[in-house]
Design a protein around this motif. Structure first.
Motif, mmCIF file in Angstrom:
data_model
loop_
_atom_site.group_PDB
_atom_site.id
_atom_site.type_symbol
_atom_site.label_atom_id
_atom_site.label_comp_id
_atom_site.label_asym_id
_atom_site.label_seq_id
_atom_site.Cartn_x
_atom_site.Cartn_y
_atom_site.Cartn_z
ATOM 1 N N ALA A 84 0.834 -1.197 0.000
ATOM 2 C CA ALA A 84 0.000 0.000 0.000
ATOM 3 C C ALA A 84 0.873 1.253 0.000
ATOM 4 O O ALA A 84 1.298 1.725 1.059
ATOM 5 N N PRO A 85 1.171 1.823 -1.173
ATOM 6 C CA PRO A 85 1.939 3.068 -1.204
ATOM 7 C C PRO A 85 1.134 4.222 -0.626
ATOM 8 O O PRO A 85 -0.093 4.135 -0.489
ATOM 9 N N VAL A 86 1.811 5.290 -0.273
ATOM 10 C CA VAL A 86 1.159 6.466 0.296
ATOM 11 C C VAL A 86 1.049 7.531 -0.789
ATOM 12 O O VAL A 86 2.052 7.940 -1.389
ATOM 13 N N TYR A 87 -0.175 7.976 -1.056
ATOM 14 C CA TYR A 87 -0.435 9.074 -1.992
ATOM 15 C C TYR A 87 -0.774 10.315 -1.170
ATOM 16 O O TYR A 87 -1.540 10.234 -0.195
ATOM 17 N N SER A 88 -0.232 11.466 -1.545
ATOM 18 C CA SER A 88 -0.398 12.677 -0.734
ATOM 19 C C SER A 88 -0.682 13.896 -1.601
ATOM 20 O O SER A 88 -0.282 13.957 -2.772
ATOM 21 N N PHE A 89 -1.342 14.873 -0.985
ATOM 22 C CA PHE A 89 -1.633 16.147 -1.651
ATOM 23 C C PHE A 89 -1.933 17.175 -0.571
ATOM 24 O O PHE A 89 -2.487 16.836 0.484
ATOM 25 N N ASP A 279 -10.337 3.304 5.579
ATOM 26 C CA ASP A 279 -10.010 3.247 4.154
ATOM 27 C C ASP A 279 -8.594 3.750 3.864
ATOM 28 O O ASP A 279 -8.241 4.031 2.724
ATOM 29 N N GLY A 280 -7.775 3.860 4.912
ATOM 30 C CA GLY A 280 -6.377 4.218 4.734
ATOM 31 C C GLY A 280 -6.106 5.686 4.508
ATOM 32 O O GLY A 280 -5.010 6.053 4.067
ATOM 33 N N ALA A 281 -7.076 6.559 4.815
ATOM 34 C CA ALA A 281 -6.911 7.998 4.572
ATOM 35 C C ALA A 281 -6.766 8.759 5.888
ATOM 36 O O ALA A 281 -7.334 8.367 6.912
ATOM 37 N N ARG A 282 -6.007 9.833 5.853
ATOM 38 C CA ARG A 282 -5.914 10.741 6.996
ATOM 39 C C ARG A 282 -5.734 12.161 6.467
ATOM 40 O O ARG A 282 -5.090 12.374 5.428
ATOM 41 N N ILE A 283 -6.316 13.119 7.164
ATOM 42 C CA ILE A 283 -6.173 14.530 6.801
ATOM 43 C C ILE A 283 -5.564 15.261 7.990
ATOM 44 O O ILE A 283 -6.052 15.138 9.123
ATOM 45 N N LYS A 284 -4.506 16.008 7.728
ATOM 46 C CA LYS A 284 -3.800 16.735 8.784
ATOM 47 C C LYS A 284 -3.821 18.238 8.482
ATOM 48 O O LYS A 284 -3.850 18.639 7.315
ATOM 49 N N ARG A 285 -3.803 19.035 9.547
ATOM 50 C CA ARG A 285 -3.632 20.484 9.427
ATOM 51 C C ARG A 285 -2.483 20.878 10.338
ATOM 52 O O ARG A 285 -2.511 20.610 11.544
ATOM 53 N N PHE A 286 -1.465 21.503 9.758
ATOM 54 C CA PHE A 286 -0.300 21.852 10.562
ATOM 55 C C PHE A 286 0.316 23.147 10.033
ATOM 56 O O PHE A 286 0.037 23.594 8.919
ATOM 57 N N ARG A 287 1.168 23.735 10.845
ATOM 58 C CA ARG A 287 1.757 25.042 10.560
ATOM 59 C C ARG A 287 2.999 24.925 9.697
ATOM 60 O O ARG A 287 3.867 24.078 9.925
ATOM 61 N N MET A 288 3.067 25.760 8.648
ATOM 62 C CA MET A 288 4.262 25.906 7.821
ATOM 63 C C MET A 288 4.796 27.317 8.065
ATOM 64 O O MET A 288 4.539 28.252 7.309
ATOM 65 N N GLU A 289 5.520 27.496 9.158
ATOM 66 C CA GLU A 289 5.918 28.831 9.600
ATOM 67 C C GLU A 289 6.782 29.547 8.583
ATOM 68 O O GLU A 289 6.658 30.772 8.381
ATOM 69 N N HIS A 290 7.662 28.819 7.897
ATOM 70 C CA HIS A 290 8.549 29.459 6.920
ATOM 71 C C HIS A 290 7.778 29.983 5.711
ATOM 72 O O HIS A 290 8.293 30.805 4.945
ATOM 73 N N LEU A 291 6.526 29.515 5.540
ATOM 74 C CA LEU A 291 5.673 30.016 4.467
ATOM 75 C C LEU A 291 4.583 30.944 4.994
ATOM 76 O O LEU A 291 3.775 31.444 4.206
ATOM 77 N N SER A 292 4.566 31.167 6.318
ATOM 78 C CA SER A 292 3.496 31.945 6.951
ATOM 79 C C SER A 292 2.129 31.414 6.535
ATOM 80 O O SER A 292 1.222 32.166 6.166
ATOM 81 N N SER A 293 1.996 30.111 6.590
ATOM 82 C CA SER A 293 0.776 29.457 6.110
ATOM 83 C C SER A 293 0.425 28.273 6.992
ATOM 84 O O SER A 293 1.275 27.718 7.701
ATOM 85 N N ASP A 294 -0.861 27.897 6.932
ATOM 86 C CA ASP A 294 -1.314 26.631 7.487
ATOM 87 C C ASP A 294 -1.489 25.657 6.336
ATOM 88 O O ASP A 294 -1.992 26.032 5.263
ATOM 89 N N ARG A 295 -1.082 24.429 6.535
ATOM 90 C CA ARG A 295 -1.181 23.419 5.481
ATOM 91 C C ARG A 295 -2.244 22.381 5.841
ATOM 92 O O ARG A 295 -2.253 21.840 6.941
ATOM 93 N N VAL A 296 -3.124 22.107 4.885
ATOM 94 C CA VAL A 296 -4.082 21.007 4.996
ATOM 95 C C VAL A 296 -3.624 19.934 4.024
ATOM 96 O O VAL A 296 -3.490 20.183 2.826
ATOM 97 N N GLU A 297 -3.374 18.732 4.549
ATOM 98 C CA GLU A 297 -2.752 17.682 3.755
ATOM 99 C C GLU A 297 -3.510 16.373 3.912
ATOM 100 O O GLU A 297 -3.936 16.012 5.010
#
Length: 323
Positions: A84-89, A279-297
């Motif tokens: 089961a490879p990991v696909y990300s976006f 179903d093998g999926a997870r959604i994370k929200r975390f801080r990308m401080e060097h981009l001054s952004s929040d990331r939803v992945e």
């Protein structure tokens, strides 16, 4: 000219009760419906395959008094594996964009919907690549008369497919997967229209629904691939098409997966991946401080595995393609 003018008394602002986004309905996708989902704790592993010929052979003999019974055995293959490879976006939400967003917008919710849709499209495309094409199943076929012609015989063709699989495996197919145009053309096929029309007793118009089509085909369920994708690059003119194409698949899918349970395919979903759903999926929200952004992945880890190619019968290009 009357004073004041319209622009003096009203300034256009975004409406707070509507917005427009082309989020596809989850029911358009079949990848999670056709074959059973198997949650697994390890990203890769083995599973066993029993030799079907050994189970279907007549080897019982008449037993004379004082003699041993006839006996035999079965071969067991432990070499099949899944991985089961990991696909990300991801979608980043910049601090300045968030601070300047109108109240009608919800950047976190929109980003979550955005990445989720990307995951659903990826899984559907992989499903079509793994299962919904020629050279995958033991039998490939293209009807001599395409199913959008009145002289064609789709009901007889599907019966042949069911009989072929049953003769080879002992299991009669229980699932029919259709491309969207295939389903639409079958709804207007005289073989279906006549059966519905002459069997109707109420005042409502005769309609060939999914349920009625399944009853006519004498199959448990009919699934239609309605999901679409845009194959054009970013900023190019959009080019949308159905992921499923104009094909049909007749297949046996285990209603209740388990030990010694045959099926055309399984989806092995890596639930041991920290925080993953069944179903093998997870959604994370975390801080990308060097981009001054929040990331939803989103991460998705699964393997859509062809388990038994003899369980399927594939019809390639069964209707005329849209011009």
């Amino acid at each position: 000219m009357p004073q004041p003018v319209a622009g003096d008394v009203h300034v256009n602002t975004p409406l707070t009760n509507i917005s427009i986004a082309f989020m596809q309905d989850a029911t358009n996708f079949v990848a999670a419906k056709v074959f059973p989902n198997i949650p697994v704790t390890k990203q890769s592993d083995r599973y066993y395959v029993y030799d079907r010929g050994d189970f279907n052979r007549d080897e019982m003999e008449e037993r004379a008094p004082g003699t041993e019974s006839a006996g035999s055995g079965y071969d067991l293959d432990n070499t099949p594996t899944y991985y089961a490879p990991v696909y990300s976006f991801h979608k980043d939400i910049d601090d300045q964009i968030r601070a300047n967003a109108d109240s009608v917008l919800a950047p976190d919710r929109e980003a979550t919907n955005f990445v989720t849709m990307k995951g659903m499209i990826k899984r559907e495309k992989l499903w079509a690549t793994k299962y919904f094409k020629a050279t995958v199943w033991d039998t490939d076929d293209t009807p001599s008369n395409l199913w959008d012609t009145a002289s064609s015989t789709p009901i007889e063709d599907v019966r042949l497919a069911k009989r072929t699989v049953l003769r080879s495996t002992g299991f009669e197919p229980n699932t029919l997967v259709l491309g969207k145009k295939v389903f639409d053309d079958l709804q207007d096929h005289p073989d279906f229209v006549d059966r519905v029309k002459y069997g109707q007793t109420g005042p409502n118009p005769a309609m060939v629904t999914l349920m009625i089509m399944a009853q006519i085909f004498e199959i448990d369920r009919v699934l239609v691939m309605k999901a679409i994708e845009n194959t054009a690059a970013k900023n190019a003119t959009a080019s949308h098409s159905f992921i499923g194409g104009d094909h049909a698949l007749v297949v046996y899918s285990a209603p209740n997966p388990g030990i010694m349970t045959p099926t055309g395919g399984y989806t092995f979903s890596w639930t041991g991946f920290l925080g993953a759903s069944p179903d093998g999926a997870r959604i994370k929200r975390f801080r990308m401080e060097h981009l001054s952004s929040d990331r939803v992945e989103i991460d998705m880890s699964f393997d859509q595995k062809l388990v038994a190619s003899e369980m399927g019968y594939f019809f390639e290009q069964v209707v005329t393609a849209d011009s």
